[in-house]
Motif scaffolding. Structure first.
Motif, PDB file in Angstrom:
ATOM      1  N   GLY A  40      -7.187 -15.204   0.959  1.00  0.00           N
ATOM      2  CA  GLY A  40      -7.792 -14.482   2.086  1.00  0.00           C
ATOM      3  C   GLY A  40      -6.756 -13.612   2.770  1.00  0.00           C
ATOM      4  O   GLY A  40      -5.702 -13.314   2.198  1.00  0.00           O
ATOM      5  N   GLN A  41      -7.039 -13.235   4.030  1.00  0.00           N
ATOM      6  CA  GLN A  41      -6.128 -12.281   4.667  1.00  0.00           C
ATOM      7  C   GLN A  41      -4.714 -12.836   4.830  1.00  0.00           C
ATOM      8  O   GLN A  41      -3.740 -12.103   4.650  1.00  0.00           O
ATOM      9  CB  GLN A  41      -6.685 -11.760   5.983  1.00  0.00           C
ATOM     10  N   MET A  42      -4.553 -14.138   5.124  1.00  0.00           N
ATOM     11  CA  MET A  42      -3.206 -14.685   5.294  1.00  0.00           C
ATOM     12  C   MET A  42      -2.546 -14.973   3.941  1.00  0.00           C
ATOM     13  O   MET A  42      -1.408 -14.570   3.700  1.00  0.00           O
ATOM     14  CB  MET A  42      -3.261 -15.970   6.130  1.00  0.00           C
ATOM     15  N   GLY A  43      -3.262 -15.663   3.054  1.00  0.00           N
ATOM     16  CA  GLY A  43      -2.690 -16.048   1.757  1.00  0.00           C
ATOM     17  C   GLY A  43      -2.246 -14.842   0.951  1.00  0.00           C
ATOM     18  O   GLY A  43      -1.147 -14.814   0.383  1.00  0.00           O
ATOM     19  N   LEU A  44      -3.069 -13.808   0.926  1.00  0.00           N
ATOM     20  CA  LEU A  44      -2.725 -12.608   0.159  1.00  0.00           C
ATOM     21  C   LEU A  44      -1.467 -11.957   0.732  1.00  0.00           C
ATOM     22  O   LEU A  44      -0.551 -11.582   0.001  1.00  0.00           O
ATOM     23  CB  LEU A  44      -3.914 -11.640   0.174  1.00  0.00           C
ATOM     24  N   ASP A  69     -10.235 -11.189  -6.512  1.00  0.00           N
ATOM     25  CA  ASP A  69     -10.377  -9.767  -6.881  1.00  0.00           C
ATOM     26  C   ASP A  69     -10.189  -8.880  -5.649  1.00  0.00           C
ATOM     27  O   ASP A  69      -9.474  -7.879  -5.691  1.00  0.00           O
ATOM     28  CB  ASP A  69     -11.759  -9.502  -7.502  1.00  0.00           C
ATOM     29  N   LYS A  70     -10.812  -9.286  -4.552  1.00  0.00           N
ATOM     30  CA  LYS A  70     -10.726  -8.509  -3.312  1.00  0.00           C
ATOM     31  C   LYS A  70      -9.271  -8.490  -2.812  1.00  0.00           C
ATOM     32  O   LYS A  70      -8.741  -7.448  -2.412  1.00  0.00           O
ATOM     33  CB  LYS A  70     -11.656  -9.154  -2.264  1.00  0.00           C
ATOM     34  N   GLY A  71      -8.616  -9.650  -2.860  1.00  0.00           N
ATOM     35  CA  GLY A  71      -7.232  -9.763  -2.389  1.00  0.00           C
ATOM     36  C   GLY A  71      -6.294  -8.898  -3.214  1.00  0.00           C
ATOM     37  O   GLY A  71      -5.461  -8.163  -2.664  1.00  0.00           O
ATOM     38  N   LEU A  72      -6.429  -8.958  -4.540  1.00  0.00           N
ATOM     39  CA  LEU A  72      -5.516  -8.183  -5.399  1.00  0.00           C
ATOM     40  C   LEU A  72      -5.761  -6.677  -5.249  1.00  0.00           C
ATOM     41  O   LEU A  72      -4.830  -5.876  -5.320  1.00  0.00           O
ATOM     42  CB  LEU A  72      -5.659  -8.626  -6.863  1.00  0.00           C
ATOM     43  N   LYS A  73      -7.013  -6.328  -5.007  1.00  0.00           N
ATOM     44  CA  LYS A  73      -7.323  -4.911  -4.768  1.00  0.00           C
ATOM     45  C   LYS A  73      -6.622  -4.433  -3.490  1.00  0.00           C
ATOM     46  O   LYS A  73      -6.068  -3.335  -3.434  1.00  0.00           O
ATOM     47  CB  LYS A  73      -8.854  -4.763  -4.616  1.00  0.00           C
ATOM     48  N   PHE A  74      -6.607  -5.303  -2.495  1.00  0.00           N
ATOM     49  CA  PHE A  74      -5.938  -4.970  -1.234  1.00  0.00           C
ATOM     50  C   PHE A  74      -4.419  -4.864  -1.452  1.00  0.00           C
ATOM     51  O   PHE A  74      -3.763  -3.962  -0.922  1.00  0.00           O
ATOM     52  CB  PHE A  74      -6.275  -6.033  -0.180  1.00  0.00           C
ATOM     53  N   ALA A  75      -3.882  -5.781  -2.290  1.00  0.00           N
ATOM     54  CA  ALA A  75      -2.439  -5.721  -2.605  1.00  0.00           C
ATOM     55  C   ALA A  75      -2.117  -4.390  -3.281  1.00  0.00           C
ATOM     56  O   ALA A  75      -1.120  -3.735  -2.957  1.00  0.00           O
ATOM     57  CB  ALA A  75      -2.052  -6.890  -3.504  1.00  0.00           C
ATOM     58  N   LEU A  78      -1.963  -1.677  -0.669  1.00  0.00           N
ATOM     59  CA  LEU A  78      -0.736  -1.709   0.144  1.00  0.00           C
ATOM     60  C   LEU A  78       0.461  -1.213  -0.659  1.00  0.00           C
ATOM     61  O   LEU A  78       1.307  -0.464  -0.146  1.00  0.00           O
ATOM     62  CB  LEU A  78      -0.465  -3.139   0.651  1.00  0.00           C
ATOM     63  N   LEU A  79       0.523  -1.595  -1.938  1.00  0.00           N
ATOM     64  CA  LEU A  79       1.657  -1.161  -2.776  1.00  0.00           C
ATOM     65  C   LEU A  79       1.595   0.351  -3.018  1.00  0.00           C
ATOM     66  O   LEU A  79       2.628   1.043  -2.981  1.00  0.00           O
ATOM     67  CB  LEU A  79       1.656  -1.923  -4.117  1.00  0.00           C
ATOM     68  N   ALA A  80       0.379   0.870  -3.246  1.00  0.00           N
ATOM     69  CA  ALA A  80       0.228   2.323  -3.464  1.00  0.00           C
ATOM     70  C   ALA A  80       0.685   3.087  -2.219  1.00  0.00           C
ATOM     71  O   ALA A  80       1.317   4.152  -2.322  1.00  0.00           O
ATOM     72  CB  ALA A  80      -1.233   2.645  -3.793  1.00  0.00           C
ATOM     73  N   LYS A  81       0.403   2.523  -1.040  1.00  0.00           N
ATOM     74  CA  LYS A  81       0.834   3.164   0.208  1.00  0.00           C
ATOM     75  C   LYS A  81       2.368   3.168   0.291  1.00  0.00           C
ATOM     76  O   LYS A  81       2.980   4.168   0.674  1.00  0.00           O
ATOM     77  CB  LYS A  81       0.233   2.389   1.396  1.00  0.00           C
ATOM     78  N   ASP A  82       2.993   2.050  -0.102  1.00  0.00           N
ATOM     79  CA  ASP A  82       4.464   1.969  -0.110  1.00  0.00           C
ATOM     80  C   ASP A  82       5.060   3.022  -1.040  1.00  0.00           C
ATOM     81  O   ASP A  82       6.060   3.655  -0.716  1.00  0.00           O
ATOM     82  CB  ASP A  82       4.926   0.582  -0.582  1.00  0.00           C
ATOM     83  N   VAL A  83       4.417   3.214  -2.207  1.00  0.00           N
ATOM     84  CA  VAL A  83       4.925   4.195  -3.177  1.00  0.00           C
ATOM     85  C   VAL A  83       4.746   5.606  -2.604  1.00  0.00           C
ATOM     86  O   VAL A  83       5.686   6.425  -2.633  1.00  0.00           O
ATOM     87  CB  VAL A  83       4.200   4.056  -4.542  1.00  0.00           C
ATOM     88  N   SER A  84       3.559   5.865  -2.034  1.00  0.00           N
ATOM     89  CA  SER A  84       3.305   7.220  -1.528  1.00  0.00           C
ATOM     90  C   SER A  84       4.233   7.570  -0.362  1.00  0.00           C
ATOM     91  O   SER A  84       4.581   8.714  -0.164  1.00  0.00           O
ATOM     92  CB  SER A  84       1.834   7.382  -1.133  1.00  0.00           C
TER      93      SER A  84
END
Ligand code: NAD
Length: 318
Positions: A40-44, A69-75, A78-84
């Motif tokens: 969920g929001q904390m674990g992810l 699936d929802k959590g990994l999509k959110f990850a 966030l990673l794409a934002k870090d790259v951009s």
């Protein structure tokens, strides 16, 4: 209230528990693999920060495949934002992502050195999970919970039916991360009566390796952060239900008057209305003090399924 006398007794009890702790636990350098329960929001957030900052592989367990699936999509987002924003390269992003290994069963935690549980704030659910963790995880693994309010001593006790056997309970601790985990630096380290010093040291070191700033607090209802924060949110909801002020006025005065990023009602939506109610109930029931009575509106919102941002509706619509 924790008086100096109670604090001294707690400190003595913790020292006493150290003498009993027989099983050496992992040190932070030996944390080669982390387990996180609940995507969920904390674990992810915990899993992603551990992979990104501490560089450890993470086994991420959630019984609900949709949540994974929802959590990994959110990850990924966030990673794409870090790259951009050029905070990390695409290669680094791929490496971090490859460290997140999802599973729908707790048996996948058989090789972890440190596990952090972040399932909903339901005591019986947490007790069952810790009872299983004591069986599944290696005998040196630290067993941490992200609970907002449930007694760590009670969670530790659920690892065994024999209170004199502290081999698993001495490895139970709380690493209470703040929301959102990728942004907030603070983490509360809460010890149960049984927690060993090695467990405390390892938890502090590992949280630092995750880039966090630990504060220690005693095992007392609400610990430190929620003992202070939740009555504030609850009072804001009482102000709303008794007509002292409207939603926007309540949030605006606290946001603009105390220089915080959001007002208490919006914050309640972000935390989760159900989580807020669960914490207020613990404060109220464990202390017996009427000043912690959960507001009627808070209860009604949970009954209506208006749980805040995660359900699309709370004090605001999402
Ligand atoms: P959440 O509802 O967003 O996520 C919980 C996840 O646990 C869900 O994905 C659910 O599918 C999963 N789950 C349920 N039962 C499970 C089981 N038996 N095994 C594995 N996974 C299971 O909850 P959250 O907001 O991430 O809160 C998790 C914990 O963190 C709670 O104890 C909460 O009190 C605490 N906490 C929350 C916040 C906050 O602001 N939300 C802050 C600090 C601490």
């Amino acid at each position: 209230m924790i008086t100096p006398t109670i604090q001294r007794q707690l400190t003595r009890s913790i020292r006493h528990a150290r003498c009993f702790s027989s099983t050496p636990s992992a040190s932070a350098q030996q944390v080669k693999r982390l387990g996180v329960i609940g995507a969920g929001q904390m674990g992810l957030g915990i899993a992603l920060v551990a992979a990104k900052t501490a560089g450890v592989p993470v086994t991420l367990v959630d019984t609900n495949q949709t949540a994974i699936d929802k959590g990994l999509k959110f990850a990924d987002k966030l990673l794409a934002k870090d790259v951009s924003k050029e905070r990390i390269t695409q290669d680094q992003s791929d490496k971090i992502r490859s460290l997140l290994n999802p599973s729908t069963t707790m048996d996948a935690l058989v090789e972890v050195d440190f596990v952090i549980e972040a399932v909903p704030e339901i005591p019986s659910l947490k007790f069952d999970i810790f009872s299983s963790l004591a069986q599944i995880c290696p005998p040196h693994a630290i067993l941490a919970t992200n609970t907002s309010s449930i007694s760590i001593t009670r969670i530790a006790a659920s690892t065994t039916k024999d209170p004199t056997n502290t081999s698993a309970s001495s490895r139970v601790i709380s690493t209470h991360f703040m929301n959102p985990v990728p942004i907030q630096k603070g983490v509360e380290i809460i010890t149960g009566l049984q927690t060993s010093q090695e467990t405390i040291d390892t938890a502090i070191e590992f949280c630092k390796a995750m880039g966090k700033i630990p504060s220690q607090s005693a095992d007392s209802p609400g610990f430190l952060a929620n003992r202070i924060l939740m009555p504030y949110i609850n009072e804001a909801i009482i102000c709303l239900e008794t007509g002292v002020g409207g939603r926007d006025d309540i949030d605006a005065i606290m946001k603009n008057g105390t220089n915080v990023p959001m007002g208490p009602l919006q914050l309640a939506d972000f935390i989760g209305i159900d989580t807020c109610l669960a914490i207020m109930k613990v404060l109220y029931e464990e202390t017996g003090d009427s000043k912690y009575r959960p507001s009627v509106l808070l209860r009604k919102m949970v009954d209506a399924g208006w749980l805040g941002k995660k359900s699309g509706k709370g004090f605001y619509d999402y």
